[in-house]
Design an enzyme around this catalytic site. Structure first.
Site, mmCIF file in Angstrom:
data_model
loop_
_atom_site.group_PDB
_atom_site.id
_atom_site.type_symbol
_atom_site.label_atom_id
_atom_site.label_comp_id
_atom_site.label_asym_id
_atom_site.label_seq_id
_atom_site.Cartn_x
_atom_site.Cartn_y
_atom_site.Cartn_z
ATOM 1 N N ARG A 91 -82.275 -25.255 -4.349
ATOM 2 C CA ARG A 91 -81.885 -24.595 -2.475
ATOM 3 C C ARG A 91 -81.022 -25.436 -2.282
ATOM 4 O O ARG A 91 -80.169 -25.245 -1.117
ATOM 5 C CB ARG A 91 -83.473 -25.457 -1.988
ATOM 6 C CG ARG A 91 -84.838 -25.097 -2.422
ATOM 7 C CD ARG A 91 -84.192 -23.582 -1.524
ATOM 8 N NE ARG A 91 -84.289 -22.553 -3.128
ATOM 9 C CZ ARG A 91 -84.131 -21.903 -3.273
ATOM 10 N NH1 ARG A 91 -84.151 -20.674 -1.485
ATOM 11 N NH2 ARG A 91 -84.292 -20.938 -4.240
ATOM 12 N N LYS A 131 -80.591 -10.721 -2.026
ATOM 13 C CA LYS A 131 -81.429 -9.895 -1.567
ATOM 14 C C LYS A 131 -82.022 -9.395 -0.743
ATOM 15 O O LYS A 131 -82.378 -8.005 -0.080
ATOM 16 C CB LYS A 131 -83.445 -10.401 -2.654
ATOM 17 C CG LYS A 131 -83.373 -11.038 -2.498
ATOM 18 C CD LYS A 131 -84.696 -11.990 -2.573
ATOM 19 C CE LYS A 131 -85.835 -12.607 -1.651
ATOM 20 N NZ LYS A 131 -86.300 -12.422 -0.771
ATOM 21 N N THR A 132 -82.578 -10.097 0.137
ATOM 22 C CA THR A 132 -82.296 -9.222 1.598
ATOM 23 C C THR A 132 -81.550 -8.862 2.440
ATOM 24 O O THR A 132 -82.432 -7.499 2.833
ATOM 25 C CB THR A 132 -83.374 -10.711 2.424
ATOM 26 O OG1 THR A 132 -84.272 -11.722 2.349
ATOM 27 C CG2 THR A 132 -83.964 -10.126 4.169
ATOM 28 N N GLN A 161 -88.827 -17.620 -9.206
ATOM 29 C CA GLN A 161 -89.454 -17.981 -7.680
ATOM 30 C C GLN A 161 -90.370 -17.898 -7.616
ATOM 31 O O GLN A 161 -91.502 -17.945 -6.898
ATOM 32 C CB GLN A 161 -88.537 -17.290 -6.943
ATOM 33 C CG GLN A 161 -86.892 -18.003 -7.031
ATOM 34 C CD GLN A 161 -85.859 -18.181 -6.144
ATOM 35 O OE1 GLN A 161 -86.107 -18.423 -5.077
ATOM 36 N NE2 GLN A 161 -85.101 -17.004 -6.143
ATOM 37 N N ASP A 173 -90.963 -7.138 -0.170
ATOM 38 C CA ASP A 173 -90.048 -8.208 -0.423
ATOM 39 C C ASP A 173 -91.116 -9.496 -1.926
ATOM 40 O O ASP A 173 -92.247 -9.226 -1.667
ATOM 41 C CB ASP A 173 -89.662 -8.695 0.742
ATOM 42 C CG ASP A 173 -88.921 -9.861 0.793
ATOM 43 O OD1 ASP A 173 -88.566 -9.811 -0.462
ATOM 44 O OD2 ASP A 173 -88.138 -10.395 1.543
ATOM 45 N N GLU A 174 -90.354 -9.830 -2.442
ATOM 46 C CA GLU A 174 -91.616 -10.939 -3.001
ATOM 47 C C GLU A 174 -92.152 -10.425 -3.561
ATOM 48 O O GLU A 174 -93.107 -10.947 -4.057
ATOM 49 C CB GLU A 174 -91.602 -12.383 -2.436
ATOM 50 C CG GLU A 174 -90.329 -12.710 -1.047
ATOM 51 C CD GLU A 174 -89.143 -12.926 -1.516
ATOM 52 O OE1 GLU A 174 -89.212 -14.105 -2.495
ATOM 53 O OE2 GLU A 174 -89.173 -14.379 -0.998
#
Length: 776
Positions: free
Chosen positions: A614, A33-34, A256, A225-226
């Site tokens: 993770r 996504k980044t 998340q 973002d987020e």
């Protein structure tokens, strides 16, 4: 087509090329996504959009720096510098400095951090003559912070009878006055706190339409973002700024969203399509990070949440290993398993320590893991916190214990003589130090003999010093006849340390209490371990020596290649080849404090999803059958999250206990006659699925038992080969490591082996308790 776009897959490329109108990118874990956000900004600039017209909001400065650096590589550093990119607070502080005069603030207003705010609130409480035990400054600061993030101004507070009544019921009827005084003092000082940066931006955009229009024109393209982590105040600012052109791009993953305790509102992302017309939704569903087994296992858990957006996360990576599930008897054994597993994986696959991470729900869980890693000489780093034995509250308790053993320990004495507060100030300590130097005695000896020396100390202070000396001497008497745990438990209660943190009531205070509880658990566990040693008795002296040797290994060597230890909240956004998620037990994970409502439980499940995703190659889930709580061994049961993973993705390293959970009745069933307690085990229904628990087949269990004999045997008498041991045998011990038998003596239950360990020196072990493995 621009060369950098070739780095994207088709799903990533679509939102990058989308130019006009609102869009939402639902990005699964590890889906890049980044990269999408970064390349979209670069693409907009290459399509002629002025960087001055682009606003990009992130949650960390690190994310903003990395994105800007990548954009600079594509479009050039000078153009990248013109972007408005940064955290919510930094960007809105910048706007407020330009517009501060409209709100009556100087453009160079001060920004108060949390400590500044707490100090000011503490001063106001004192000036108002309020009881500081009822009006705790940290609690009041937390309450004011939550008011501001929910846009509850002083005026809104007084206009809300429910809020006023809630504070009155909590016996804090003057919260509103403190809030008002705090706001007035900040304004007079030309200061804003962190929460004001959001609140005042909302005020600016609401009260001054011309300012709103100015920034709507400036920020024609907005990227967030987020987005799942935004709170109500942030949501309103973004909504206002994007309303004119609606060129808003939000990126996030509802699965998340794990910051509800900070005010994050998952509904912001769930309801995004209702807020804007013709929203285009893109899904990044290909996970590049993890193996198929990890991705599919995580999916099988998160689908139990009812409050979620539809997406099908998948990966083209290999199937990989099964997720390994380990049951341990105690948390100390859990720590030893983790340390041994890391060591074995490292040696077998030529890995570095930095390839491993241990994740836990609460900071206090690090103690058992740290102890085990140290004993294996595995370097580690605690992220987002201090090493267990370096935490303030742990050092405070240890200093009391050191003083019990050695009253001449002046460093320990100075640290705790006025904690908890008992009215012995700095001036008194200076007088005592001068007298100690004069008489060539320790400070404690001077305190013991105040009647015999000429020391200008008033009667009240003298009484306090006498009381302190008496208290320490009473601890010394108990120490003569008790083990380390009994002494430590007594010290913690009688000194008032526990009460001090209990009164605090803040999340920090609760965490400090949990850490003290964990220290007591560690002492209890240490005493159990000392039973193996023929010449040990679990005394306070033995424990403090063990800790001193352990903490000496905490010193930083400057080497960054270490096992990472951190809470799951801190792990968000990170990835590691090997991940150990420890403490997978009911009331620990999910937390007992987060199971009152469905939304709380679903947030805990999202937290587990974050933890599991993770891992790149291998994930371990570990739980214990029992765990010490305040020095008492409490039965634990496996977390429901293990039950919720489809069994085909799991490999049980130890046979699981009978599925389900044990209801703990408030009355003892034995009073009604003989009871088969195994029949008290019940099945727990899992949200959204029939109440079932898939465990390995009988054939699989037989194989597991064959591979690992003696797993279910008690610690005593589980050494199946003690009669075959002889001098010269190479052995391995879970606590002391590898060694060689140099002497055997005694018979039956008193049979002992003297073993020279590579790292722990010579130990004499009682073989009926010793957990030894012959390796040569």
């Amino acid at each position: 087509m621009e060369k950098y776009l070739e780095e994207l897959n088709e799903a990533q490329k679509a939102p990058v090329l989308h130019k006009e109108g609102p869009l939402m990118v639902i990005a699964g874990a590890g889906s890049g996504k980044t990269r999408v956000l970064t390349f979209r900004i670069a693409y907009l600039m290459e399509q002629g959009v002025d960087p001055f017209n682009i606003l990009a909001l992130t949650f960390t400065n690190k994310a903003a720096r990395e994105m800007k650096k990548r954009i600079a590589q594509i479009v050039g550093a000078s153009e990248a510098k013109n972007l408005w990119m940064g955290t919510f607070h930094s960007i809105f502080a910048k706007i407020l400095r330009f517009e501060a005069d409209k709100l009556g603030y100087p453009s160079n207003f001060t920004i108060y951090d949390t400590q500044d705010s707490q100090r000011l609130i503490g001063a106001i409480i004192k000036e108002m003559g309020l009881d500081k035990d009822i009006y705790k400054y940290k609690q009041i600061q937390n309450r004011i912070s939550s008011f501001k993030n929910s846009l509850i101004t002083v005026r809104a507070y007084y206009n809300n009878p429910e809020l006023v009544e809630a504070d009155a019921m909590a016996k804090r009827p003057r919260v509103g006055e403190i809030y008002e005084a705090y706001c007035d003092r900040c304004f007079k000082a030309g200061a804003m706190d962190f929460d004001d940066l959001l609140l005042k931006t909302n005020e600016l955009l609401t009260r001054f339409p011309e300012v709103l229009m100015k920034y709507q024109e400036r920020f024609k393209y907005i990227l967030v973002d987020e987005y799942q982590d935004t709170n109500h105040s942030q949501y309103l600012i973004v909504k206002a700024l994007s309303d004119r052109y609606q060129n808003i791009c939000v990126v996030g993953d509802d699965a998340q969203s794990i910051y509800a305790f900070r005010g994050a509102n998952i509904n912001n992302i769930l309801n995004f399509q209702r807020d804007y017309d013709d929203v285009k939704v893109y899904r990044l569903e290909q996970n590049y990070r993890s193996t198929k087994n990890i991705v599919n296992a995580a999916n099988s858990v998160i689908e139990k949440n009812k409050q979620r957006l539809d997406k099908n996360v998948w990966t083209a990576n290999d199937d990989g290993s099964f997720i390994k599930v380990q049951r341990s008897i105690t948390d100390a054994e859990e720590g030893r398993f983790v340390a041994s597993s890391i060591f074995e994986n490292k040696m077998q696959y030529q890995l570095s320590e930095g390839d491993f991470a241990v994740l836990y729900r609460t900071n206090s869980q690090s103690r058992a893991i740290e102890d085990a890693l140290r004993r294996k000489d595995i370097p580690y780093r605690i992220y987002g916190g201090l090493s267990f034995y370096q935490r303030k509250e742990i050092k405070d308790v240890l200093c009391y214990l050191r003083l019990v053993l050695n009253p001449k320990d002046e460093e320990a004495l100075v640290r705790i003589i006025n904690f908890p507060t008992r009215g012995i100030g700095q001036t008194t300590m200076e007088k005592l130090t001068v007298a100690a130097n004069h008489y060539k005695r320790s400070v404690f000896e001077v305190m013991e003999n105040l009647d015999k020396i000429d020391l200008k100390i008033n009667t009240g202070t003298k009484t306090k010093l006498d009381n302190f000396v008496t208290m320490i001497k009473s601890f010394q008497i108990i120490n003569k006849e008790s083990d380390a745990f009994t002494v430590a438990e007594h010290v913690v209660k009688k000194t008032g340390i526990l009460q001090e943190f209990k009164k605090d009531g803040t999340p920090e205070g609760i965490a400090r209490m949990e850490n003290i509880e964990e220290l007591l658990n560690g002492i209890k566990d240490f005493i159990e371990g000392q039973k193996e040693l023929a010449d040990a008795n679990g005394s306070l002296a033995e424990f403090l020596e063990d800790v001193a040797l352990a903490t000496d290994l905490d010193k930083d060597t400057g080497d960054d290649d270490r096992v990472a230890l951190m809470t799951i909240h801190l792990a968000k956004g990170l990835e590691f080849p090997y991940v150990y998620i420890v403490g997978m037990e009911e009331d620990l994970f999910p937390s007992a404090m987060s199971m009152n409502t469905r939304s709380e439980l679903e947030e805990e499940r999202r937290l587990f999803y974050v933890a599991l995703t993770r891992a790149e190659k291998q994930a371990y889930l570990t739980y214990t059958q029992s765990r010490y709580r305040w020095g008492k061994l409490i039965d634990a049961e496996p977390s429901r999250f293990i039950e919720e993973i489809d069994d085909k993705y799991l490999e049980y390293l130890t046979p699981p206990l009978d599925a389900g959970y044990r209801y703990k009745p408030l009355i003892d069933a034995d009073i009604f006659g003989e009871v088969d307690k195994s029949k008290l085990r019940l099945k727990r229904p899992v949200a959204g699925t029939p109440p079932s628990y898939k465990k390995p087949s009988e054939e699989k269990l037989r194989k597991l038992r064959k591979l690992k004999p003696g797993l279910d045997q008690p610690v005593e008498n589980n050494n199946l080969f003690d009669n075959d041991l002889s001098v010269g045998n190479k052995v391995e011990h879970s606590r002391f490591g590898k060694g060689e038998i140099i002497k055997i003596e005694g018979v039956g239950n008193d049979k002992k082996a003297e073993i020279k360990f590579e790292n722990g020196g010579i130990k004499k072990l009682l073989l009926r308790f010793a957990r030894l493995k012959v390796i040569g």
